[in-house]
Motif scaffolding. Structure first.
Motif, PDB file in Angstrom:
ATOM      1  N   GLU A 159      23.933  -7.624 -24.397  1.00  0.00           N
ATOM      2  CA  GLU A 159      24.178  -7.689 -25.855  1.00  0.00           C
ATOM      3  C   GLU A 159      25.480  -7.116 -26.024  1.00  0.00           C
ATOM      4  N   ARG A 160      26.333  -7.709 -26.879  1.00  0.00           N
ATOM      5  CA  ARG A 160      27.481  -7.682 -27.063  1.00  0.00           C
ATOM      6  C   ARG A 160      28.280  -7.161 -25.853  1.00  0.00           C
ATOM      7  N   LYS A 161      28.240  -8.292 -24.817  1.00  0.00           N
ATOM      8  CA  LYS A 161      28.845  -7.937 -23.611  1.00  0.00           C
ATOM      9  C   LYS A 161      28.638  -6.991 -22.606  1.00  0.00           C
ATOM     10  N   ARG A 162      27.506  -6.253 -23.109  1.00  0.00           N
ATOM     11  CA  ARG A 162      27.030  -5.169 -22.125  1.00  0.00           C
ATOM     12  C   ARG A 162      25.731  -5.311 -21.818  1.00  0.00           C
ATOM     13  N   LYS A 163      25.111  -5.377 -20.556  1.00  0.00           N
ATOM     14  CA  LYS A 163      23.840  -5.490 -20.106  1.00  0.00           C
ATOM     15  C   LYS A 163      22.889  -4.107 -20.318  1.00  0.00           C
ATOM     16  N   LEU A 164      21.723  -4.448 -21.088  1.00  0.00           N
ATOM     17  CA  LEU A 164      20.930  -3.435 -21.351  1.00  0.00           C
ATOM     18  C   LEU A 164      20.212  -3.133 -20.173  1.00  0.00           C
ATOM     19  N   ALA A 165      19.908  -1.703 -20.073  1.00  0.00           N
ATOM     20  CA  ALA A 165      18.940  -1.242 -18.944  1.00  0.00           C
ATOM     21  C   ALA A 165      17.294  -1.565 -18.994  1.00  0.00           C
ATOM     22  N   ARG A 166      17.160  -1.960 -20.303  1.00  0.00           N
ATOM     23  CA  ARG A 166      15.885  -2.187 -20.331  1.00  0.00           C
ATOM     24  C   ARG A 166      15.250  -3.542 -19.965  1.00  0.00           C
ATOM     25  N   ILE A 167      14.327  -3.659 -19.389  1.00  0.00           N
ATOM     26  CA  ILE A 167      13.379  -5.059 -18.938  1.00  0.00           C
ATOM     27  C   ILE A 167      12.353  -5.509 -19.961  1.00  0.00           C
ATOM     28  N   PHE A 168      12.532  -6.416 -20.551  1.00  0.00           N
ATOM     29  CA  PHE A 168      11.577  -6.996 -21.507  1.00  0.00           C
ATOM     30  C   PHE A 168      10.294  -7.809 -21.021  1.00  0.00           C
ATOM     31  N   GLU A 169       9.367  -7.728 -21.437  1.00  0.00           N
ATOM     32  CA  GLU A 169       8.225  -8.669 -21.346  1.00  0.00           C
ATOM     33  C   GLU A 169       8.508  -9.646 -22.226  1.00  0.00           C
ATOM     34  N   PRO A 170       7.781 -11.013 -21.803  1.00  0.00           N
ATOM     35  CA  PRO A 170       8.093 -12.329 -22.651  1.00  0.00           C
ATOM     36  C   PRO A 170       7.553 -12.160 -24.165  1.00  0.00           C
ATOM     37  N   GLU A 171       6.353 -11.255 -24.275  1.00  0.00           N
ATOM     38  CA  GLU A 171       5.780 -11.247 -25.662  1.00  0.00           C
ATOM     39  C   GLU A 171       6.794 -10.234 -26.501  1.00  0.00           C
ATOM     40  N   GLU A 172       7.810  -9.550 -25.880  1.00  0.00           N
ATOM     41  CA  GLU A 172       8.554  -8.670 -26.613  1.00  0.00           C
ATOM     42  C   GLU A 172       9.621  -9.392 -27.140  1.00  0.00           C
TER      43      GLU A 172
END
Length: 138
Positions: free
Chosen positions: A119-132
């Motif tokens: 997001e905006r050239k920064r990798k988010l630490a959170r891992i998302f499940e498909p339904e999210e």
């Protein structure tokens, strides 16, 4: 290189214990840094008559590897590398995260993928499940 349609997703369960003959010498170190076990790759090209190598893509990188260790996934992830997605239900009244798929992880026990975003050239630490997540149409 353009993405083939339909995209073939799969796992390449290589580790240094297998030895380096499965990796093309030109990209051995960069492939090792990806730490491929548990990650989903896109198969960009098959073996051809002139080569023993297939081409795999992970995010923006491509790798030549031997085809023997590639295992196609038949339960395909709903998103691929570079897809623009947004969070469906952000927590605490915050605006939804929106970004590009940069990492796809595979859970053997759940037989499904989870995703990491940039997001905006920064990798988010959170891992998302498909339904999210849901795809954003540009």
């Amino acid at each position: 290189m353009p993405r083939p349609r339909p995209v073939v997703f799969g796992l390449y369960a290589w580790s240094p214990d297998y030895g380096y003959s499965y990796l093309h010498p030109a990209n051995r170190r960069s492939f090792e840094l990806v730490e491929p076990v548990g990650k989903v790759f896109e198969k960009v090209s098959d073996l051809d008559a002139d080569s023993d190598w297939i081409t795999l893509r992970y995010d923006e990188q491509q790798f030549l590897v031997r085809g023997e260790l590639f295992k196609e996934l038949y339960n395909k992830p709903p998103f691929g590398f570079g897809d623009l997605v947004e969070e469906v239900k952000p927590k605490g009244g915050l605006p939804p995260h929106q970004g590009l798929i940069s990492d796809i992880f595979w859970s053997e026990s759940q037989d499904r993928a989870s995703f990491q975003l940039v997001e905006r050239k920064r990798k988010l630490a959170r891992i998302f499940e498909p339904e999210e997540l849901r795809k954003v149409h540009r």
